[in-house]
Design a protein around this motif. Structure first.
Motif, PDB file in Angstrom:
ATOM      1  N   ARG A  99      10.061   3.596   1.546  1.00 54.49           N
ATOM      2  CA  ARG A  99      11.704   2.876   1.351  1.00 54.49           C
ATOM      3  C   ARG A  99      11.895   1.649   1.051  1.00 54.49           C
ATOM      4  N   PHE A 100      10.210   1.135   1.616  1.00 49.29           N
ATOM      5  CA  PHE A 100      10.633  -0.436   2.133  1.00 49.29           C
ATOM      6  C   PHE A 100      10.480  -1.061   0.487  1.00 49.29           C
ATOM      7  N   ILE A 101       9.307  -0.016  -0.464  1.00 47.62           N
ATOM      8  CA  ILE A 101       9.107  -0.311  -1.709  1.00 47.62           C
ATOM      9  C   ILE A 101      10.154  -0.021  -2.261  1.00 47.62           C
ATOM     10  N   LYS A 102      11.257   0.639  -2.426  1.00 51.48           N
ATOM     11  CA  LYS A 102      12.193   0.763  -3.509  1.00 51.48           C
ATOM     12  C   LYS A 102      13.362  -0.614  -2.977  1.00 51.48           C
ATOM     13  N   TRP A 103      13.352  -0.416  -1.704  1.00 50.77           N
ATOM     14  CA  TRP A 103      14.159  -1.575  -1.170  1.00 50.77           C
ATOM     15  C   TRP A 103      13.909  -2.742  -2.150  1.00 50.77           C
ATOM     16  N   ILE A 104      12.612  -3.223  -1.859  1.00 50.57           N
ATOM     17  CA  ILE A 104      12.101  -4.890  -2.442  1.00 50.57           C
ATOM     18  C   ILE A 104      13.074  -4.394  -4.234  1.00 50.57           C
ATOM     19  N   GLN A 105      12.568  -3.243  -4.979  1.00 48.95           N
ATOM     20  CA  GLN A 105      12.796  -3.274  -6.271  1.00 48.95           C
ATOM     21  C   GLN A 105      13.940  -3.469  -6.760  1.00 48.95           C
TER      22      GLN A 105
ATOM     23  N   HIS B  97      16.445  -5.294  -4.270  1.00 46.26           N
ATOM     24  CA  HIS B  97      17.366  -5.939  -4.140  1.00 46.26           C
ATOM     25  C   HIS B  97      16.508  -7.741  -4.728  1.00 46.26           C
ATOM     26  N   TYR B  98      15.343  -7.136  -4.476  1.00 43.13           N
ATOM     27  CA  TYR B  98      14.524  -8.464  -5.434  1.00 43.13           C
ATOM     28  C   TYR B  98      13.734  -7.923  -6.755  1.00 43.13           C
ATOM     29  N   PRO B  99      13.988  -7.840  -7.359  1.00 49.50           N
ATOM     30  CA  PRO B  99      13.576  -6.859  -8.882  1.00 49.50           C
ATOM     31  C   PRO B  99      12.336  -7.889  -9.203  1.00 49.50           C
ATOM     32  N   ASP B 100      12.557  -9.315  -9.551  1.00 51.31           N
ATOM     33  CA  ASP B 100      12.078 -10.767  -9.521  1.00 51.31           C
ATOM     34  C   ASP B 100      10.073 -10.757  -9.365  1.00 51.31           C
ATOM     35  N   ILE B 101      10.139  -9.900  -7.837  1.00 55.56           N
ATOM     36  CA  ILE B 101       8.844  -9.387  -7.012  1.00 55.56           C
ATOM     37  C   ILE B 101       7.967  -8.828  -7.751  1.00 55.56           C
ATOM     38  N   LYS B 102       7.059  -9.001  -7.630  1.00 54.87           N
ATOM     39  CA  LYS B 102       5.720  -8.584  -8.705  1.00 54.87           C
ATOM     40  C   LYS B 102       5.274  -8.071  -7.445  1.00 54.87           C
ATOM     41  N   LEU B 103       5.174  -6.079  -7.824  1.00 50.44           N
ATOM     42  CA  LEU B 103       4.330  -5.438  -6.763  1.00 50.44           C
ATOM     43  C   LEU B 103       2.705  -5.441  -7.195  1.00 50.44           C
ATOM     44  N   VAL B 104       1.821  -5.571  -5.872  1.00 49.71           N
ATOM     45  CA  VAL B 104       0.461  -5.244  -6.661  1.00 49.71           C
ATOM     46  C   VAL B 104      -0.058  -4.462  -5.634  1.00 49.71           C
ATOM     47  N   LEU B 105      -0.752  -3.851  -6.332  1.00 52.87           N
ATOM     48  CA  LEU B 105      -1.807  -2.305  -5.504  1.00 52.87           C
ATOM     49  C   LEU B 105      -2.979  -2.458  -6.234  1.00 52.87           C
ATOM     50  N   SER B 106      -3.679  -1.835  -4.661  1.00 53.90           N
ATOM     51  CA  SER B 106      -5.297  -2.114  -4.886  1.00 53.90           C
ATOM     52  C   SER B 106      -6.569  -0.791  -4.737  1.00 53.90           C
ATOM     53  N   LYS B 107      -7.349  -0.865  -5.833  1.00 55.68           N
ATOM     54  CA  LYS B 107      -8.170   0.006  -5.925  1.00 55.68           C
ATOM     55  C   LYS B 107      -9.017  -1.046  -5.496  1.00 55.68           C
ATOM     56  N   THR B 108     -10.223  -0.374  -4.279  1.00 50.76           N
ATOM     57  CA  THR B 108     -11.384   0.225  -3.840  1.00 50.76           C
ATOM     58  C   THR B 108     -12.667  -0.027  -4.365  1.00 50.76           C
ATOM     59  N   ASP B 109     -13.410  -1.164  -4.536  1.00 46.24           N
ATOM     60  CA  ASP B 109     -14.829  -1.103  -4.848  1.00 46.24           C
ATOM     61  C   ASP B 109     -15.853  -0.393  -3.405  1.00 46.24           C
TER      62      ASP B 109
ATOM     63  N   PHE C  76       0.488  -1.241  -0.104  1.00 48.41           N
ATOM     64  CA  PHE C  76      -0.314  -0.157  -0.134  1.00 48.41           C
ATOM     65  C   PHE C  76       0.739   0.899   0.264  1.00 48.41           C
ATOM     66  N   ILE C  77       0.847   2.271  -0.421  1.00 47.49           N
ATOM     67  CA  ILE C  77       0.930   4.074  -0.429  1.00 47.49           C
ATOM     68  C   ILE C  77       0.787   4.610   0.990  1.00 47.49           C
ATOM     69  N   SER C  78       1.781   4.684   1.459  1.00 46.63           N
ATOM     70  CA  SER C  78       0.909   5.399   2.866  1.00 46.63           C
ATOM     71  C   SER C  78       0.256   7.118   2.722  1.00 46.63           C
ATOM     72  N   LEU C  79      -0.579   7.010   3.555  1.00 45.87           N
ATOM     73  CA  LEU C  79      -1.041   8.329   3.199  1.00 45.87           C
ATOM     74  C   LEU C  79       0.013   9.317   4.660  1.00 45.87           C
TER      75      LEU C  79
END
Length: 190
Positions: free
Chosen positions: A61-67, A69-81, A48-51
């Motif tokens: 910072r963690f999201i950038k670190w994952i990208q 150090h673990y470039p193969d991990i696919k990030l997922v973000l949600s949209k609320t219905d 999630f993107i912090s508010l």
């Protein structure tokens, strides 16, 4: 003991009262706790993107670190219905367009939909959790409905500036407990 409603009010106020310098220290400690977790088997990581206006723990910072150090991990973000209270999950890549919804939450405008069963780990926003992994979020139940549709082995990881409370007394049968809660000083596994 306090109810969820009472705890939500107290901890929302506590979090909003944190000044920027203190939050930055807590965010740094949360980051160092998060990078100690084993991310090697994760293929899809829901984030999630912090508010900032709610003083949520900063995930950038963690999201950038994952990208990095673990470039193969696919990030997922949600949209609320908002009609049915569900969350639609999208692959978050360089082509994803992000916009704020009516609550100021950053969400993908569209893109490749990712089924819940593909997700290995989920960062869960919350105010606090108890020693059994029960959590208090914002009270709308979006993450409870989302997590129940994930695999049984999904790693649900709450992020909290605050230590665990002893017990949340009025949990409901639909409340989805965490598998981990990361605090500035310790990572708890349930």
């Amino acid at each position: 003991m306090m109810t969820k409603r009472e705890l939500r009010k107290v901890y929302r106020e506590k979090r909003l009262s944190l000044d920027e310098g203190h939050r930055e220290q807590l965010d740094s400690k949360l980051f160092h706790q998060l990078i100690r977790l084993d991310w090697s088997g994760c293929n899809y990581l829901h984030v999630f993107i912090s508010l900032p206006k709610y003083n949520e723990p900063d995930t950038s910072r963690f999201i950038k670190w994952i990208q990095n150090h673990y470039p193969d991990i696919k990030l997922v973000l949600s949209k609320t219905d908002l009609l049915d209270g569900s969350m639609i999950n999208y692959l978050w890549d360089q082509d994803t367009c992000i916009a704020q919804n009516q609550w100021g939450i950053f969400e993908p405008v569209g893109g490749e939909i990712i089924r819940e069963k593909l997700i290995d780990s989920v960062l869960v926003p919350l105010l606090l959790a108890d020693k059994k992994g029960n959590r208090i979020g914002y009270g709308k139940g979006f993450y409870d409905r989302f997590l129940v549709n994930c695999r049984d082995d999904v790693r649900s990881i709450g992020l909290s500036y605050f230590d665990l409370v002893e017990q949340i007394v009025d949990t409901e049968e639909w409340d989805f407990p965490l598998k981990y809660c990361v605090t500035p000083d310790k990572t708890y596994r349930f």
